[in-house]
Design a protein around this motif. Structure first.
Motif, PDB file in Angstrom:
ATOM      1  N   GLY A   3       0.855  -1.312   0.079  1.00 38.68           N
ATOM      2  CA  GLY A   3       0.041  -0.086   0.006  1.00 38.68           C
ATOM      3  C   GLY A   3       0.829   1.284  -0.185  1.00 38.68           C
ATOM      4  N   PHE A   4       0.138   2.428  -0.303  1.00 38.07           N
ATOM      5  CA  PHE A   4       0.935   3.816  -0.229  1.00 38.07           C
ATOM      6  C   PHE A   4       0.801   4.340   1.060  1.00 38.07           C
ATOM      7  CE2 PHE A   4       1.587   8.057  -1.127  1.00 38.07           C
ATOM      8  CZ  PHE A   4       2.853   8.302  -1.991  1.00 38.07           C
ATOM      9  N   ASP A   5       1.688   4.031   1.983  1.00 36.95           N
ATOM     10  CA  ASP A   5       1.889   4.407   3.377  1.00 36.95           C
ATOM     11  C   ASP A   5       2.733   5.743   3.247  1.00 36.95           C
ATOM     12  OD1 ASP A   5       2.366   5.136   5.985  1.00 36.95           O
ATOM     13  OD2 ASP A   5       2.580   3.261   6.708  1.00 36.95           O
ATOM     14  N   ARG A   6       2.174   6.947   3.263  1.00 39.31           N
ATOM     15  CA  ARG A   6       3.063   8.095   2.825  1.00 39.31           C
ATOM     16  C   ARG A   6       4.206   8.252   4.071  1.00 39.31           C
ATOM     17  NH1 ARG A   6       3.052  13.042   0.144  1.00 39.31           N
ATOM     18  NH2 ARG A   6       1.189  12.487  -1.026  1.00 39.31           N
ATOM     19  N   LEU A  36       5.992  10.392  -6.742  1.00 38.10           N
ATOM     20  CA  LEU A  36       5.741   8.768  -6.518  1.00 38.10           C
ATOM     21  C   LEU A  36       4.501   8.247  -6.722  1.00 38.10           C
ATOM     22  CD1 LEU A  36       7.526   6.309  -6.234  1.00 38.10           C
ATOM     23  CD2 LEU A  36       6.885   6.301  -3.862  1.00 38.10           C
ATOM     24  N   ALA A  37       3.388   9.148  -5.790  1.00 36.64           N
ATOM     25  CA  ALA A  37       2.033   9.007  -5.948  1.00 36.64           C
ATOM     26  C   ALA A  37       1.472   8.904  -7.394  1.00 36.64           C
ATOM     27  CB  ALA A  37       1.235   9.822  -5.051  1.00 36.64           C
ATOM     28  N   LEU A  38       2.012   9.959  -7.997  1.00 35.72           N
ATOM     29  CA  LEU A  38       1.346  10.040  -9.460  1.00 35.72           C
ATOM     30  C   LEU A  38       1.937   8.822 -10.292  1.00 35.72           C
ATOM     31  CD1 LEU A  38       1.821  13.969 -10.400  1.00 35.72           C
ATOM     32  CD2 LEU A  38      -0.264  12.570 -10.575  1.00 35.72           C
ATOM     33  N   LEU A  39       3.018   8.516 -10.044  1.00 37.10           N
ATOM     34  CA  LEU A  39       3.598   7.592 -11.006  1.00 37.10           C
ATOM     35  C   LEU A  39       2.971   6.257 -10.449  1.00 37.10           C
ATOM     36  CD1 LEU A  39       6.063   6.388 -12.714  1.00 37.10           C
ATOM     37  CD2 LEU A  39       7.525   5.980 -10.409  1.00 37.10           C
ATOM     38  N   PRO A  54       5.237   0.413  -3.752  1.00 33.70           N
ATOM     39  CA  PRO A  54       5.768   1.730  -3.433  1.00 33.70           C
ATOM     40  C   PRO A  54       6.840   1.758  -2.743  1.00 33.70           C
ATOM     41  CG  PRO A  54       3.417   1.670  -3.156  1.00 33.70           C
ATOM     42  CD  PRO A  54       3.778  -0.165  -3.469  1.00 33.70           C
ATOM     43  N   ALA A  55       7.319   0.729  -1.793  1.00 27.09           N
ATOM     44  CA  ALA A  55       8.407   0.705  -1.165  1.00 27.09           C
ATOM     45  C   ALA A  55       9.503   0.353  -2.050  1.00 27.09           C
ATOM     46  CB  ALA A  55       8.566  -0.128  -0.005  1.00 27.09           C
ATOM     47  N   MET A  57       9.451   1.249  -5.363  1.00 23.39           N
ATOM     48  CA  MET A  57       9.605   2.375  -5.969  1.00 23.39           C
ATOM     49  C   MET A  57      10.736   3.426  -5.458  1.00 23.39           C
ATOM     50  SD  MET A  57       5.767   2.840  -7.690  1.00 23.39           S
ATOM     51  CE  MET A  57       5.502   2.338  -9.380  1.00 23.39           C
ATOM     52  N   VAL A  58      10.550   3.510  -4.199  1.00 22.15           N
ATOM     53  CA  VAL A  58      11.288   4.688  -3.471  1.00 22.15           C
ATOM     54  C   VAL A  58      12.788   4.061  -3.578  1.00 22.15           C
ATOM     55  CG1 VAL A  58      12.207   5.407  -1.276  1.00 22.15           C
ATOM     56  CG2 VAL A  58       9.582   5.375  -1.850  1.00 22.15           C
ATOM     57  N   ILE A  59      12.987   2.844  -3.643  1.00 20.22           N
ATOM     58  CA  ILE A  59      14.546   2.532  -3.713  1.00 20.22           C
ATOM     59  C   ILE A  59      14.855   2.224  -5.209  1.00 20.22           C
ATOM     60  CG2 ILE A  59      15.875   0.317  -3.393  1.00 20.22           C
ATOM     61  CD1 ILE A  59      14.224  -0.419  -0.903  1.00 20.22           C
ATOM     62  N   GLN A  60      13.996   1.589  -6.007  1.00 24.29           N
ATOM     63  CA  GLN A  60      14.611   1.343  -7.349  1.00 24.29           C
ATOM     64  C   GLN A  60      14.412   2.502  -8.572  1.00 24.29           C
ATOM     65  OE1 GLN A  60      12.528  -2.216  -8.540  1.00 24.29           O
ATOM     66  NE2 GLN A  60      13.916  -3.540  -7.409  1.00 24.29           N
ATOM     67  N   HIS A  61      13.735   3.489  -7.943  1.00 21.18           N
ATOM     68  CA  HIS A  61      13.372   4.636  -8.826  1.00 21.18           C
ATOM     69  C   HIS A  61      13.934   6.051  -8.073  1.00 21.18           C
ATOM     70  CE1 HIS A  61      11.297   1.922 -11.604  1.00 21.18           C
ATOM     71  NE2 HIS A  61      10.244   1.960 -11.089  1.00 21.18           N
ATOM     72  N   VAL A  62      13.230   6.342  -7.298  1.00 20.65           N
ATOM     73  CA  VAL A  62      13.743   7.807  -6.664  1.00 20.65           C
ATOM     74  C   VAL A  62      15.074   7.626  -6.023  1.00 20.65           C
ATOM     75  CG1 VAL A  62      13.294   9.255  -5.031  1.00 20.65           C
ATOM     76  CG2 VAL A  62      11.237   8.033  -5.923  1.00 20.65           C
ATOM     77  N   LEU A  63      15.437   6.711  -5.362  1.00 23.15           N
ATOM     78  CA  LEU A  63      16.843   6.699  -4.696  1.00 23.15           C
ATOM     79  C   LEU A  63      17.853   6.474  -5.738  1.00 23.15           C
ATOM     80  CD1 LEU A  63      16.311   5.264  -1.140  1.00 23.15           C
ATOM     81  CD2 LEU A  63      16.782   7.570  -1.562  1.00 23.15           C
ATOM     82  N   ASP A  64      17.638   5.536  -6.610  1.00 24.09           N
ATOM     83  CA  ASP A  64      18.593   4.934  -7.623  1.00 24.09           C
ATOM     84  C   ASP A  64      18.796   6.444  -8.612  1.00 24.09           C
ATOM     85  OD1 ASP A  64      18.935   2.708  -6.941  1.00 24.09           O
ATOM     86  OD2 ASP A  64      18.134   1.729  -8.551  1.00 24.09           O
TER      87      ASP A  64
END
Length: 140
Positions: A3-6, A36-39, A54-55, A57-64
């Motif tokens: 889930g999307f836990d902001r 990230l929510a829009l993605l 979502p978790a 996505m934070v690692i593989q997309h945003v942090l990368d």
């Protein structure tokens, strides 16, 4: 985590940015989580990424995407030729205001092509949008 836990995602992002020795302010972190929510929202429609959690996505997309920042030290131009969810360009534009004016977004990604960047128009107004790669090279 599915889930999307902001709150959890915000903590993950802040901790990850700190481990990369990046100094992001609260507004930048909030915008990155909004992105990230829009993605996630548009991924269900346009299949922008195979990553669904979502978790992850934070690692593989945003942090990368943030991990490449040191490569741009001293750069005079940056071209995001991504074809999809706006990675790494959107993340870099949100996190580094000084880089926004250097970023050129190639309008092949769904975020630009279909206008899926609700609330992020001000980032694009400062950066150059080129509909095709050959158009970018003509303008620079």
């Amino acid at each position: 985590m599915q889930g999307f836990d902001r709150i959890t995602l915000t903590t993950m992002l802040a901790d990850g940015a700190a481990s990369l020795q990046l100094d992001l302010n609260q507004q930048q972190i909030t915008l990155l989580i909004d992105y990230l929510a829009l993605l996630i929202k548009w991924n269900a429609v346009y299949n922008l990424t195979a990553v669904r959690d979502p978790a992850q996505m934070v690692i593989q997309h945003v942090l990368d995407s943030l991990a490449v920042v040191c490569a741009f030290d001293g750069a005079s131009n940056v071209l995001d030729v991504g074809a999809g969810g706006g990675l790494p360009g959107m993340v870099l534009a949100i996190a580094f205001e000084s880089l926004v004016k250097l970023l050129a977004f190639l309008a092949v990604g769904a975020f630009v092509t279909y206008g899926l960047y609700d609330g992020f128009g001000d980032l694009f107004s400062q950066a150059m949008l080129a509909p095709r790669l050959d158009e970018y090279w003509k303008e620079t």
